[in-house]
Design a protein around this motif. Structure first.
Motif, PDB file in Angstrom:
ATOM      1  N   ARG A 127       4.240  -2.430   5.541  1.00 11.17           N
ATOM      2  CA  ARG A 127       3.292  -1.624   6.329  1.00 11.17           C
ATOM      3  C   ARG A 127       2.752  -0.456   5.523  1.00 11.17           C
ATOM      4  N   VAL A 128       3.625   0.193   4.787  1.00 12.98           N
ATOM      5  CA  VAL A 128       3.189   1.329   3.980  1.00 12.98           C
ATOM      6  C   VAL A 128       2.229   0.853   2.882  1.00 12.98           C
ATOM      7  N   TYR A 129       2.535  -0.284   2.289  1.00 12.00           N
ATOM      8  CA  TYR A 129       1.662  -0.833   1.240  1.00 12.00           C
ATOM      9  C   TYR A 129       0.252  -1.059   1.772  1.00 12.00           C
ATOM     10  N   ARG A 130       0.150  -1.655   2.940  1.00  9.63           N
ATOM     11  CA  ARG A 130      -1.174  -1.906   3.527  1.00  9.63           C
ATOM     12  C   ARG A 130      -1.928  -0.601   3.767  1.00  9.63           C
ATOM     13  N   ALA A 131      -1.197   0.441   4.148  1.00 13.41           N
ATOM     14  CA  ALA A 131      -1.845   1.740   4.378  1.00 13.41           C
ATOM     15  C   ALA A 131      -2.425   2.296   3.081  1.00 13.41           C
ATOM     16  N   TYR A 132      -1.669   2.217   1.995  1.00  9.66           N
ATOM     17  CA  TYR A 132      -2.169   2.707   0.712  1.00  9.66           C
ATOM     18  C   TYR A 132      -3.345   1.867   0.214  1.00  9.66           C
ATOM     19  N   VAL A 133      -3.254   0.549   0.384  1.00 13.67           N
ATOM     20  CA  VAL A 133      -4.323  -0.331  -0.085  1.00 13.67           C
ATOM     21  C   VAL A 133      -5.633  -0.026   0.632  1.00 13.67           C
ATOM     22  N   THR A 134      -5.550   0.289   1.912  1.00  8.91           N
ATOM     23  CA  THR A 134      -6.751   0.571   2.701  1.00  8.91           C
ATOM     24  C   THR A 134      -7.584   1.689   2.094  1.00  8.91           C
ATOM     25  N   VAL A 135      -6.914   2.696   1.526  1.00  6.44           N
ATOM     26  CA  VAL A 135      -7.642   3.832   0.938  1.00  6.44           C
ATOM     27  C   VAL A 135      -7.679   3.755  -0.592  1.00  6.44           C
ATOM     28  N   ARG A 136      -7.147   2.662  -1.148  1.00  7.89           N
ATOM     29  CA  ARG A 136      -7.181   2.417  -2.596  1.00  7.89           C
ATOM     30  C   ARG A 136      -6.560   3.567  -3.379  1.00  7.89           C
ATOM     31  N   ALA A 137      -5.479   4.086  -2.863  1.00 10.08           N
ATOM     32  CA  ALA A 137      -4.773   5.196  -3.521  1.00 10.08           C
ATOM     33  C   ALA A 137      -3.678   4.602  -4.409  1.00 10.08           C
ATOM     34  N   TRP A 138      -4.071   4.092  -5.577  1.00 10.13           N
ATOM     35  CA  TRP A 138      -3.152   3.290  -6.382  1.00 10.13           C
ATOM     36  C   TRP A 138      -2.039   4.117  -7.015  1.00 10.13           C
ATOM     37  N   GLU A 139      -2.388   5.210  -7.668  1.00 13.16           N
ATOM     38  CA  GLU A 139      -1.360   6.017  -8.325  1.00 13.16           C
ATOM     39  C   GLU A 139      -0.371   6.608  -7.315  1.00 13.16           C
ATOM     40  N   PRO A 140      -0.836   7.218  -6.213  1.00 14.70           N
ATOM     41  CA  PRO A 140       0.134   7.690  -5.216  1.00 14.70           C
ATOM     42  C   PRO A 140       1.001   6.557  -4.661  1.00 14.70           C
ATOM     43  N   ALA A 141       0.402   5.387  -4.491  1.00 20.02           N
ATOM     44  CA  ALA A 141       1.170   4.241  -3.990  1.00 20.02           C
ATOM     45  C   ALA A 141       2.261   3.857  -4.990  1.00 20.02           C
ATOM     46  N   TYR A 142       1.901   3.817  -6.255  1.00 13.85           N
ATOM     47  CA  TYR A 142       2.897   3.464  -7.272  1.00 13.85           C
ATOM     48  C   TYR A 142       4.025   4.483  -7.293  1.00 13.85           C
ATOM     49  N   GLN A 143       3.665   5.758  -7.248  1.00 21.49           N
ATOM     50  CA  GLN A 143       4.688   6.802  -7.261  1.00 21.49           C
ATOM     51  C   GLN A 143       5.615   6.689  -6.054  1.00 21.49           C
ATOM     52  N   PHE A 144       5.074   6.251  -4.925  1.00 17.00           N
ATOM     53  CA  PHE A 144       5.899   6.070  -3.728  1.00 17.00           C
ATOM     54  C   PHE A 144       6.819   4.866  -3.884  1.00 17.00           C
ATOM     55  N   PHE A 145       6.254   3.719  -4.251  1.00 16.64           N
ATOM     56  CA  PHE A 145       7.022   2.472  -4.242  1.00 16.64           C
ATOM     57  C   PHE A 145       8.068   2.409  -5.336  1.00 16.64           C
ATOM     58  N   VAL A 146       7.794   2.997  -6.477  1.00 22.55           N
ATOM     59  CA  VAL A 146       8.755   2.908  -7.567  1.00 22.55           C
ATOM     60  C   VAL A 146      10.058   3.613  -7.208  1.00 22.55           C
ATOM     61  N   GLN A 147      10.016   4.536  -6.262  1.00 23.65           N
ATOM     62  CA  GLN A 147      11.235   5.213  -5.822  1.00 23.65           C
ATOM     63  C   GLN A 147      12.181   4.273  -5.080  1.00 23.65           C
ATOM     64  N   TYR A 148      11.646   3.145  -4.592  1.00 22.79           N
ATOM     65  CA  TYR A 148      12.491   2.203  -3.853  1.00 22.79           C
ATOM     66  C   TYR A 148      13.033   1.088  -4.732  1.00 22.79           C
ATOM     67  N   GLU A 149      12.689   1.098  -6.021  1.00 22.64           N
ATOM     68  CA  GLU A 149      13.190   0.059  -6.911  1.00 22.64           C
ATOM     69  C   GLU A 149      14.718   0.028  -6.963  1.00 22.64           C
TER      70      GLU A 149
END
Length: 255
Positions: A65-87
């Protein structure tokens, strides 16, 4: 008895109304995250989305769900910074193919954030975790081609992707691009023509066709493809730049 039934019915309606109007804490956090994303408050969005993930199970469902939210606004760098924390929590994604696709998403976000070397690392984990993830295989191959490195491996990856799913124009485009980077122009021309047959309305494919035809000496064909790319996407900067360069060279050849 009749009055009791009426009173119970009224109470039921009131309780029902309360349920409809009350959002769960997780949904409140998610909504806050979306609102902050739209306002480009990326730090605030990240905090709200972390709270949403904390309150939502399973992990994979929350992250999707969070991924879809980031994709909608094409906020790639903030999305990467968010998701990499869950690795470090990837093992919490119980289904193996879902876990592999999480790494594919990390690769995609890294690529879009101009972190291509990091993207390669995540794609490698993704395809090791799920050898049938054709999207990860394709994106892995394309990233290697863009970097111009390990092209034999890139060709192996895209061949595997096409063997799994053979009806994707973008996959043949990737193979064409790998051939182009390898200097195998004849094969690149053949592949890009087939890719365009499958996906004729894709500006990126048309732009690649322009580059491939130009390298093969087919300048007029290249210009036709670049015009088509710009008709599909007028602000496609690589297509515009290549077209201008080819027109300049063509004009120079006439003088």
């Amino acid at each position: 008895m009749r009055y009791t039934l009426v009173l119970l019915a009224l109470l039921g309606l009131l309780v029902g109304c309360g349920r409809r109007e009350t959002s769960s804490p997780a949904e409140v956090s998610f909504k806050q995250g979306v609102e902050k994303l739209q306002a480009k408050d990326y730090a605030g969005a990240e905090q709200a989305f972390h709270e949403f993930v904390r309150q939502t199970q399973p992990l994979n469902t929350a992250l999707q769900r969070v991924y879809r939210a980031y994709v909608t606004v094409r906020a790639w760098e903030p999305a990467y910074q968010f998701f990499v924390q869950y690795e470090p929590r990837a093992q919490d994604i119980k289904v193996k193919v879902d876990r592999a696709d999480f790494y594919r998403v990390l690769g995609d976000l890294a690529y879009r954030s101009e972190r291509k070397e990091e993207a390669i690392r995540w794609y490698e984990v993704a395809v090791k975790g799920d050898s049938q993830n054709h999207l990860a295989l394709n994106n892995y191959a394309y990233t290697l081609a863009e970097l111009g490195k390990n092209l034999d491996k890139a060709l192996e990856m895209i061949n595997r992707a096409i063997a799994i799913k053979s009806n994707q124009g973008s996959y043949y485009d990737t193979r064409a691009w790998v051939y182009y980077k390898m200097g195998r122009s004849k094969e690149a021309v053949k592949e890009i023509r087939y890719a365009i047959q499958i996906a004729p309305d894709t500006a990126e494919l048309r732009c690649h066709a322009g580059a491939i035809y130009a390298k093969a000496g087919l300048i007029d064909d290249a210009l036709v493809e670049l015009e088509k790319a710009l008709a599909l996407e007028p602000e496609h900067r690589p297509a515009r730049a290549l077209r201008q360069e080819l027109l300049r060279l063509k004009q120079k050849g006439k003088t």
